[in-house]
Every structure is written in C-alpha cells, then in structure tokens.
Design a protein around this motif. Sequence first.
Motif, mmCIF file in Angstrom:
data_model
loop_
_atom_site.group_PDB
_atom_site.id
_atom_site.type_symbol
_atom_site.label_atom_id
_atom_site.label_comp_id
_atom_site.label_asym_id
_atom_site.label_seq_id
_atom_site.Cartn_x
_atom_site.Cartn_y
_atom_site.Cartn_z
ATOM 1 N N ARG A 16 117.511 51.991 38.153
ATOM 2 C CA ARG A 16 116.052 52.058 38.100
ATOM 3 C C ARG A 16 115.428 51.772 39.463
ATOM 4 O O ARG A 16 114.319 52.206 39.750
ATOM 5 C CB ARG A 16 115.496 51.124 37.031
ATOM 6 C CG ARG A 16 115.568 49.657 37.366
ATOM 7 C CD ARG A 16 115.074 48.820 36.182
ATOM 8 N NE ARG A 16 114.940 47.437 36.507
ATOM 9 C CZ ARG A 16 115.906 46.529 36.437
ATOM 10 N NH1 ARG A 16 117.115 46.891 36.026
ATOM 11 N NH2 ARG A 16 115.692 45.276 36.757
ATOM 12 N N TYR A 17 116.149 51.072 40.327
ATOM 13 C CA TYR A 17 115.625 50.780 41.658
ATOM 14 C C TYR A 17 115.558 52.022 42.542
ATOM 15 O O TYR A 17 114.879 52.028 43.563
ATOM 16 C CB TYR A 17 116.437 49.664 42.334
ATOM 17 C CG TYR A 17 116.149 48.330 41.694
ATOM 18 C CD1 TYR A 17 114.990 47.634 42.011
ATOM 19 C CD2 TYR A 17 117.019 47.789 40.755
ATOM 20 C CE1 TYR A 17 114.707 46.418 41.414
ATOM 21 C CE2 TYR A 17 116.743 46.579 40.144
ATOM 22 C CZ TYR A 17 115.580 45.894 40.471
ATOM 23 O OH TYR A 17 115.294 44.700 39.871
ATOM 24 N N ILE A 18 116.205 53.102 42.128
ATOM 25 C CA ILE A 18 116.090 54.376 42.846
ATOM 26 C C ILE A 18 114.640 54.868 42.777
ATOM 27 O O ILE A 18 114.158 55.522 43.706
ATOM 28 C CB ILE A 18 117.076 55.420 42.276
ATOM 29 C CG1 ILE A 18 118.516 54.957 42.504
ATOM 30 C CG2 ILE A 18 116.836 56.794 42.882
ATOM 31 C CD1 ILE A 18 119.558 55.790 41.783
ATOM 32 N N LEU A 19 113.943 54.519 41.704
ATOM 33 C CA LEU A 19 112.545 54.918 41.561
ATOM 34 C C LEU A 19 111.668 54.380 42.690
ATOM 35 O O LEU A 19 110.629 54.964 43.013
ATOM 36 C CB LEU A 19 111.996 54.431 40.218
ATOM 37 C CG LEU A 19 112.531 55.121 38.968
ATOM 38 C CD1 LEU A 19 112.091 54.383 37.721
ATOM 39 C CD2 LEU A 19 112.088 56.567 38.931
ATOM 40 N N VAL A 20 112.082 53.285 43.301
ATOM 41 C CA VAL A 20 111.309 52.688 44.385
ATOM 42 C C VAL A 20 111.108 53.697 45.517
ATOM 43 O O VAL A 20 110.047 53.726 46.157
ATOM 44 C CB VAL A 20 111.981 51.385 44.881
ATOM 45 C CG1 VAL A 20 111.316 50.861 46.134
ATOM 46 C CG2 VAL A 20 111.968 50.338 43.775
ATOM 47 N N VAL A 21 112.091 54.553 45.741
ATOM 48 C CA VAL A 21 111.970 55.591 46.771
ATOM 49 C C VAL A 21 110.744 56.462 46.488
ATOM 50 O O VAL A 21 109.968 56.787 47.389
ATOM 51 C CB VAL A 21 113.251 56.452 46.838
ATOM 52 C CG1 VAL A 21 113.073 57.644 47.767
ATOM 53 C CG2 VAL A 21 114.440 55.610 47.242
ATOM 54 N N PHE A 22 110.544 56.832 45.229
ATOM 55 C CA PHE A 22 109.410 57.664 44.850
ATOM 56 C C PHE A 22 108.092 56.919 45.056
ATOM 57 O O PHE A 22 107.105 57.504 45.522
ATOM 58 C CB PHE A 22 109.535 58.112 43.388
ATOM 59 C CG PHE A 22 110.709 59.006 43.152
ATOM 60 C CD1 PHE A 22 110.635 60.365 43.398
ATOM 61 C CD2 PHE A 22 111.911 58.483 42.698
ATOM 62 C CE1 PHE A 22 111.726 61.196 43.184
ATOM 63 C CE2 PHE A 22 113.006 59.305 42.480
ATOM 64 C CZ PHE A 22 112.909 60.664 42.730
ATOM 65 N N TYR A 23 108.058 55.640 44.707
ATOM 66 C CA TYR A 23 106.820 54.864 44.835
ATOM 67 C C TYR A 23 106.471 54.623 46.298
ATOM 68 O O TYR A 23 105.300 54.658 46.669
ATOM 69 C CB TYR A 23 106.924 53.557 44.053
ATOM 70 C CG TYR A 23 107.295 53.793 42.600
ATOM 71 C CD1 TYR A 23 106.789 54.888 41.890
ATOM 72 C CD2 TYR A 23 108.173 52.959 41.938
ATOM 73 C CE1 TYR A 23 107.145 55.127 40.577
ATOM 74 C CE2 TYR A 23 108.530 53.186 40.622
ATOM 75 C CZ TYR A 23 108.008 54.274 39.951
ATOM 76 O OH TYR A 23 108.363 54.511 38.646
ATOM 77 N N ILE A 24 107.468 54.409 47.126
ATOM 78 C CA ILE A 24 107.213 54.279 48.567
ATOM 79 C C ILE A 24 106.727 55.625 49.116
ATOM 80 O O ILE A 24 105.805 55.683 49.932
ATOM 81 C CB ILE A 24 108.462 53.764 49.309
ATOM 82 C CG1 ILE A 24 108.710 52.304 48.925
ATOM 83 C CG2 ILE A 24 108.309 53.910 50.817
ATOM 84 C CD1 ILE A 24 110.027 51.739 49.411
ATOM 85 N N GLY A 25 107.325 56.699 48.631
ATOM 86 C CA GLY A 25 106.865 58.039 49.029
ATOM 87 C C GLY A 25 105.416 58.275 48.638
ATOM 88 O O GLY A 25 104.640 58.852 49.415
ATOM 89 N N LEU A 26 105.041 57.808 47.450
ATOM 90 C CA LEU A 26 103.646 57.933 47.038
ATOM 91 C C LEU A 26 102.733 57.096 47.922
ATOM 92 O O LEU A 26 101.609 57.508 48.232
ATOM 93 C CB LEU A 26 103.480 57.517 45.571
ATOM 94 C CG LEU A 26 103.975 58.524 44.534
ATOM 95 C CD1 LEU A 26 103.870 57.940 43.126
ATOM 96 C CD2 LEU A 26 103.197 59.823 44.624
ATOM 97 N N ALA A 27 103.197 55.929 48.349
ATOM 98 C CA ALA A 27 102.400 55.086 49.252
ATOM 99 C C ALA A 27 102.194 55.795 50.590
ATOM 100 O O ALA A 27 101.089 55.776 51.153
ATOM 101 C CB ALA A 27 103.075 53.731 49.446
ATOM 102 N N VAL A 28 103.234 56.431 51.093
ATOM 103 C CA VAL A 28 103.112 57.190 52.346
ATOM 104 C C VAL A 28 102.146 58.361 52.141
ATOM 105 O O VAL A 28 101.271 58.621 52.980
ATOM 106 C CB VAL A 28 104.491 57.681 52.839
ATOM 107 C CG1 VAL A 28 104.354 58.656 54.000
ATOM 108 C CG2 VAL A 28 105.365 56.491 53.224
#
Length: 174
Positions: A16-28
């Motif tokens: 589930r921590y792989i999802l963090v990549v998507f959330y950081i991408g959304l922040a960018v």
Amino acid sequence: MTVLQKLIEQIILASRYILVVFYIGLAVALAVFAAQFLVKLAGLALQFPAKDDNVFLLGVLQLIDKALVAGLIVMVMLSSYDNFVAKLESEDTQRQIGWLSKLDPGSLKIKVASAIVAISSIHLLQVFLNTGTYTTEEIFWKVITHIVFIASAVFLGVLDRMTDKAAGKPAKGE
C-alpha cells in the motif's frame, strides 16, 4: 499459518505504500497547477480594465475552475492517503482538516463527482458566453456531456445512500 502465508500477507500490506508515489505525484502536479494559476491571474490582471466584461468574466471563471480542480486534487490526495496508506493522526492535522475523518472511499467518489459537475458547469458557462466560437453541434454535445456528468453524480449518490441503508448506517446529514 505458514511462514510463506505470513510473508505474502506482509508483502501485500506493505504494498500500500506504493500509493505514496501517486500522492507525491499529485502534490507535484498541484504545484505546477498553482504556477499555471498564477500565470493566468497575472495575464488577467494585465488585461484590466477589459473593454469587454465577458473577457474578464471568462478569465475569472477559468480561475474558479482551477481552484476547484486544485481542491479536488488536495481532497483526493489527503483522503486517499488517510484511507489506504496510514491515518493522518496528529492533533494539528485533525484540527486543521476536520473533514478528513469523514471521507471514506464512497464519500470521496461523491465529492469527486460533484466537483466534476461543478467544473463541467463552469466550462459550459464559458461555452454559452462564447457561443459564436462553437457550432451548434459542439454545444449540443457539451450539454449532453454535462447532463451525463450530472446523471452519474446523482446515480453515485443514490448508490451510496442505498449502500448506507443496507449497512444500517444513518443517512448523511441526519
């Protein structure tokens, strides 16, 4: 439980921590979108005072549209992280973002659908203010698309309410 089964479960839970990549991408993406907003705002300010009120109104509508999209990005980013990865549990976070604990995946879908309808409404208003630049067929399909967005949002709301009733939950707002 076998050692292999425990290992598989740990891997699945940790994934589930792989999802963090998507959330950081959304922040960018949000930061880039904010820069785009500032460029649009500066362009609008340079046009002031506009001779045509519609030009200024269209610019303001585009800024509102961008603000709605930015809010949608933040809502998806924070609530998805809170629901799927880890709870955002600090006291400051709960005080600052009270709505966060109230958004489950079903509620998030309704909020996203509502935001899409609002964004579509702004785009449709822009079309109506610039009818001369669109054909009748283009306007027709934009209206049909907007109606589909509205119907989808209503349908999601009805499904969410039916699911809550079936689970014995009180209706939201009661």
